[in-house]
Design an enzyme around this catalytic site. Sequence first.
Site, PDB file in Angstrom:
ATOM      1  N   ASN A   1       0.796  -1.230   0.000  1.00 38.58           N
ATOM      2  CA  ASN A   1       0.000   0.000   0.000  1.00 38.58           C
ATOM      3  C   ASN A   1       0.825   1.275   0.000  1.00 38.58           C
ATOM      4  O   ASN A   1       0.277   2.362  -0.167  1.00 38.58           O
ATOM      5  CB  ASN A   1      -0.968  -0.002   1.185  1.00 38.58           C
ATOM      6  CG  ASN A   1      -1.990  -1.115   1.071  1.00 38.58           C
ATOM      7  OD1 ASN A   1      -2.044  -1.837   0.076  1.00 38.58           O
ATOM      8  ND2 ASN A   1      -2.801  -1.271   2.089  1.00 38.58           N
TER       9      ASN A   1
ATOM     10  N   ASP B   1       0.222  -7.778  -9.812  1.00 41.74           N
ATOM     11  CA  ASP B   1      -0.794  -8.824  -9.954  1.00 41.74           C
ATOM     12  C   ASP B   1      -2.102  -8.200 -10.444  1.00 41.74           C
ATOM     13  O   ASP B   1      -2.395  -7.053 -10.147  1.00 41.74           O
ATOM     14  CB  ASP B   1      -1.012  -9.538  -8.612  1.00 41.74           C
ATOM     15  CG  ASP B   1      -1.436  -8.601  -7.500  1.00 41.74           C
ATOM     16  OD1 ASP B   1      -2.582  -8.717  -7.027  1.00 41.74           O
ATOM     17  OD2 ASP B   1      -0.623  -7.744  -7.088  1.00 41.74           O
TER      18      ASP B   1
END
Length: 186
Positions: free
Chosen positions: A66, A91
């Site tokens: 994050n 991803d």
Amino acid sequence: MKYLIAGLGNIGAEYELTRHNVGFLTLDRLADVKGLTWESNRLAFTTSYKVKGRQLFLIKPTTYMNLSGRAVNYWLKELKIEKSNLLVIVDDLALPFGKLRMRPKGSAAGHNGLKNIEETLNGSDYPRLRFGIGDDFPKGRQVEYVLGRLGNRELNELPEAMDRAIDMIEAFCTVGINQAMSQFNQ
């Protein structure tokens, strides 16, 4: 010419073989293939090598997913690399497992690592290599799926997909994004 290749993931044994870490896993495979050693540096594990006269700097941010933008922004500035010579490996739930798609820019599509990079770099105009992890999870179980360990079938398919990703990374750096996309995007 210098390039920054950022593989996204989370540090720590509990995240090691999770779907969310395919960026880390891909760069680990690249480092293994090239005989490179990772060093612990500011905000990231780093290593580098040359291909066809181009210097590739690889980073695996240690900021957790994050806050990936902190590491990416720091290393772009530290190494004086243009944003157009950045490639983020991430991803992607929207692609079937092992499917790869390179893009010159795009949306974060709900991915917190990409959101943070967008915030830090003031825009989404940076190249990325999306690595499909599929979306084989029941409604409401996305987080568990993404942070879940890769299954046996995925582990068997992973090396071939990572090797294709390595070819795409090197093509991005040697022939440019447009030619790399037309050659490799499926």
